[in-house]
Design a protein around this motif. Structure first.
Motif, PDB file in Angstrom:
ATOM      1  N   LEU A   1      49.915  50.181  55.042  1.00  0.00           N
ATOM      2  CA  LEU A   1      48.945  51.188  55.796  1.00  0.00           C
ATOM      3  C   LEU A   1      48.000  51.663  54.980  1.00  0.00           C
ATOM      4  N   ILE A   2      48.121  52.153  53.810  1.00  0.00           N
ATOM      5  CA  ILE A   2      47.146  52.742  52.706  1.00  0.00           C
ATOM      6  C   ILE A   2      46.086  51.276  52.323  1.00  0.00           C
ATOM      7  N   ALA A   3      46.650  50.309  52.248  1.00  0.00           N
ATOM      8  CA  ALA A   3      45.917  48.781  51.908  1.00  0.00           C
ATOM      9  C   ALA A   3      44.938  48.368  53.160  1.00  0.00           C
ATOM     10  N   VAL A   4      45.491  48.790  54.353  1.00  0.00           N
ATOM     11  CA  VAL A   4      44.711  48.458  55.492  1.00  0.00           C
ATOM     12  C   VAL A   4      43.603  49.303  55.523  1.00  0.00           C
ATOM     13  N   ARG A   5      43.866  50.715  55.325  1.00  0.00           N
ATOM     14  CA  ARG A   5      42.955  51.664  55.478  1.00  0.00           C
ATOM     15  C   ARG A   5      41.834  51.647  54.482  1.00  0.00           C
ATOM     16  N   ASP A   6      42.200  51.229  53.225  1.00  0.00           N
ATOM     17  CA  ASP A   6      41.145  50.989  52.269  1.00  0.00           C
ATOM     18  C   ASP A   6      40.336  49.685  52.586  1.00  0.00           C
ATOM     19  N   ALA A   7      41.005  48.835  53.019  1.00  0.00           N
ATOM     20  CA  ALA A   7      40.193  47.540  53.221  1.00  0.00           C
ATOM     21  C   ALA A   7      39.142  47.850  54.320  1.00  0.00           C
ATOM     22  N   LEU A   8      39.352  48.788  55.222  1.00  0.00           N
ATOM     23  CA  LEU A   8      38.301  49.128  56.212  1.00  0.00           C
ATOM     24  C   LEU A   8      37.358  49.960  55.685  1.00  0.00           C
ATOM     25  N   LYS A   9      37.496  50.883  54.763  1.00  0.00           N
ATOM     26  CA  LYS A   9      36.654  51.673  54.373  1.00  0.00           C
ATOM     27  C   LYS A   9      35.988  51.558  52.947  1.00  0.00           C
ATOM     28  N   LYS A  10      36.336  50.429  52.424  1.00  0.00           N
ATOM     29  CA  LYS A  10      35.871  50.117  50.875  1.00  0.00           C
ATOM     30  C   LYS A  10      34.968  48.958  51.029  1.00  0.00           C
ATOM     31  N   PRO A  11      33.590  49.048  50.868  1.00  0.00           N
ATOM     32  CA  PRO A  11      32.674  47.996  50.887  1.00  0.00           C
ATOM     33  C   PRO A  11      32.873  47.096  49.805  1.00  0.00           C
ATOM     34  N   ALA A  12      33.345  47.376  48.877  1.00  0.00           N
ATOM     35  CA  ALA A  12      33.619  46.690  47.454  1.00  0.00           C
ATOM     36  C   ALA A  12      34.701  45.501  48.043  1.00  0.00           C
ATOM     37  N   LEU A  13      35.640  45.847  48.722  1.00  0.00           N
ATOM     38  CA  LEU A  13      36.406  44.804  49.376  1.00  0.00           C
ATOM     39  C   LEU A  13      36.103  44.020  50.296  1.00  0.00           C
ATOM     40  N   TRP A  14      34.923  44.396  51.077  1.00  0.00           N
ATOM     41  CA  TRP A  14      34.267  43.350  51.957  1.00  0.00           C
ATOM     42  C   TRP A  14      33.599  42.321  51.082  1.00  0.00           C
TER      43      TRP A  14
END
Length: 457
Positions: free
Chosen positions: A243-256
């Protein structure tokens, strides 16, 4: 007198008249007419000893603050993470409406024994109808096992080798990228498909697709991206969970940003892979490359196809890789996530197949219409969209279901996914004209009894 006072004290027992009894006891003690504390202290000491022994039945926490914090964290991880993961899995795969399709067993047996015939023509008497032309072309030109109207459901004829994990180093970004590979054993030149996992996932997902494609003559590559729960945990993040990984993926442009860069780096590394894996040498067709993905992996493929991404201080960032010839989007996103906007797809021209289902919801509870937007807003021409009744977010990559009674439905939906995607790859990476005709026919919707709906632009 003392004896009579003691008798009086006993007559006013605290259990009977608590207030008065306590007053008498105090008066006698203060007047020196009762024995004091030796016995009382002994009784208190005995009670304290018993209490201390009771507390030691349970293990005490370490006195050191850091060790105590670490122990609490480990205990909470053991309890909370499985609980939250189960809750997340339930809400991702829950049934919220609609119905799925399971081919009856009698029909399955008939289909398995029937000759290859991709389109139902029982009531079609037009000799030059598109359906009859499609049927003739596919029956004559498409090799491999087929099941009456579904494209190559059984595994193909190629034996396949798996490389579970190979590490590529990207010197420009100073990072290691783990990659899983399937490739045909037989000599030949095979198109390449790079497949991107969903948020929090890893290279270990989705072999029901990637291995299946390899049996029909494809080299499939699956990188693990920076948002992976497993990769972050292996890097020392003790508190990370799905759940934390999904939340970070949605919020962190560096991952995009890092995901499409990973795909381009994998393509840069094709010559390196052939050197490091001798059996792969000479088998990679670097002129015919497709990129597919599920969920956030669909966003990754979308970005590679030219969908523009708004990054902080860099609006409309373009990650297009001109080496890619076609993209597959399984449960993609519409505007509002991962930097995608209303006009992100205005200039997407590559052949594209997107897929969603009636139970496939976005992280904001967006419905299937939202997931259809990449298909609707990209440039027309060689665009396909598959809608599957009863399919949820995970149905496109796995036949597993939480309800045993829906196992057959899970198999059917995964079969429809493989049929549509493999026909798409064959049409645009192998220039297979029969496969393209199949996509333009109603063979798969008819085979599914209209559970599958196929749109084209």
């Amino acid at each position: 007198m003392s004896r009579s006072l003691h008798a009086a004290n006993r007559s006013f027992h605290p259990g009977l008249l608590p207030g008065l009894g306590q007053w008498v006891s105090n008066f006698l003690r203060n007047a020196g007419l009762t024995h004091t504390s030796a016995q009382t202290h002994a009784n208190q000491a005995q009670r304290m000893s018993a209490t201390t022994h009771h507390h030691r039945i349970f293990p005490s926490m370490p006195r050191d603050y850091i060790r105590r914090r670490r122990m609490r964290r480990r205990i909470s991880n053991v309890i909370v993470i499985p609980l939250l993961s189960g809750v997340a899995a339930y809400f991702i795969t829950r049934q919220t409406g609609g119905s799925g399709f399971t081919l009856p067993k009698s029909a399955q047996r008939a289909a398995l024994s029937a000759p290859a015939n991709p389109v139902s023509l029982a009531h079609d008497n037009r000799p030059n109808s598109p359906e009859r032309l499609a049927a003739g072309a596919v029956a004559n030109a498409v090799s491999g096992p087929m099941i009456s109207g579904a494209y190559k459901l059984a595994d193909g004829t190629h034996a396949v080798t798996e490389v579970p994990d190979i590490v590529l180093h990207d010197a420009k970004r100073n990072k290691d990228l783990h990659v899983r590979i399937f490739y045909p054993n037989e000599p030949g030149l095979y198109p390449v498909i790079v497949f991107s996992h969903g948020a929090g996932g890893s290279q270990s997902c989705c072999e029901a697709l990637t291995r299946h494609w390899a049996t029909y003559g494809y080299v499939t590559l699956q990188p693990t991206h920076d948002d992976s729960t497993v990769q972050r945990r292996n890097a020392g993040e003790e508190d990370i969970n799905f759940l934390i990984a999904v939340r970070d993926a949605l919020k962190k442009p560096a991952l995009w940003q890092s995901r499409p860069q990973d795909i381009s780096f994998v393509l840069d590394s094709l010559p390196v892979l052939q050197k490091r894996i001798p059996a792969l040498a000479g088998k990679i067709d670097a002129e015919d490359i497709g990129v597919g993905g599920h969920s956030m992996g669909a966003f990754t493929a979308d970005a590679i196809a030219g969908a523009l991404v708004d990054l902080p201080n860099h609006p409309a960032t373009n990650f297009t890789d001109s080496r890619v010839r076609a993209v597959l989007l399984l449960s993609p996103q519409g505007p509002g996530e991962f930097g995608l906007t209303d006009h992100s797809w205005d200039h997407v021209t590559l052949p594209l197949l997107s897929m969603t289902g009636s139970l496939d919801l976005g992280t904001g509870n967006q419905g299937p219409d939202w997931k259809k937007i990449p298909f609707e807003r990209s440039q027309p021409g060689d665009k396909y969209h598959t809608f599957i009744e009863g399919a949820n977010h995970m149905s496109f990559i796995s036949a597993k279901t939480f309800l045993p009674g829906r196992a057959a439905q899970g198999d059917s939906i995964l079969g429809f996914t493989n049929a549509a995607s493999l026909a798409f790859w064959d049409a645009y990476l192998k220039a297979d004209h029969a496969a393209k005709i199949y996509l333009q026919s109603d063979a798969l919707p008819e085979f599914s009894h209209s559970v599958v709906r196929l749109s084209r632009r």
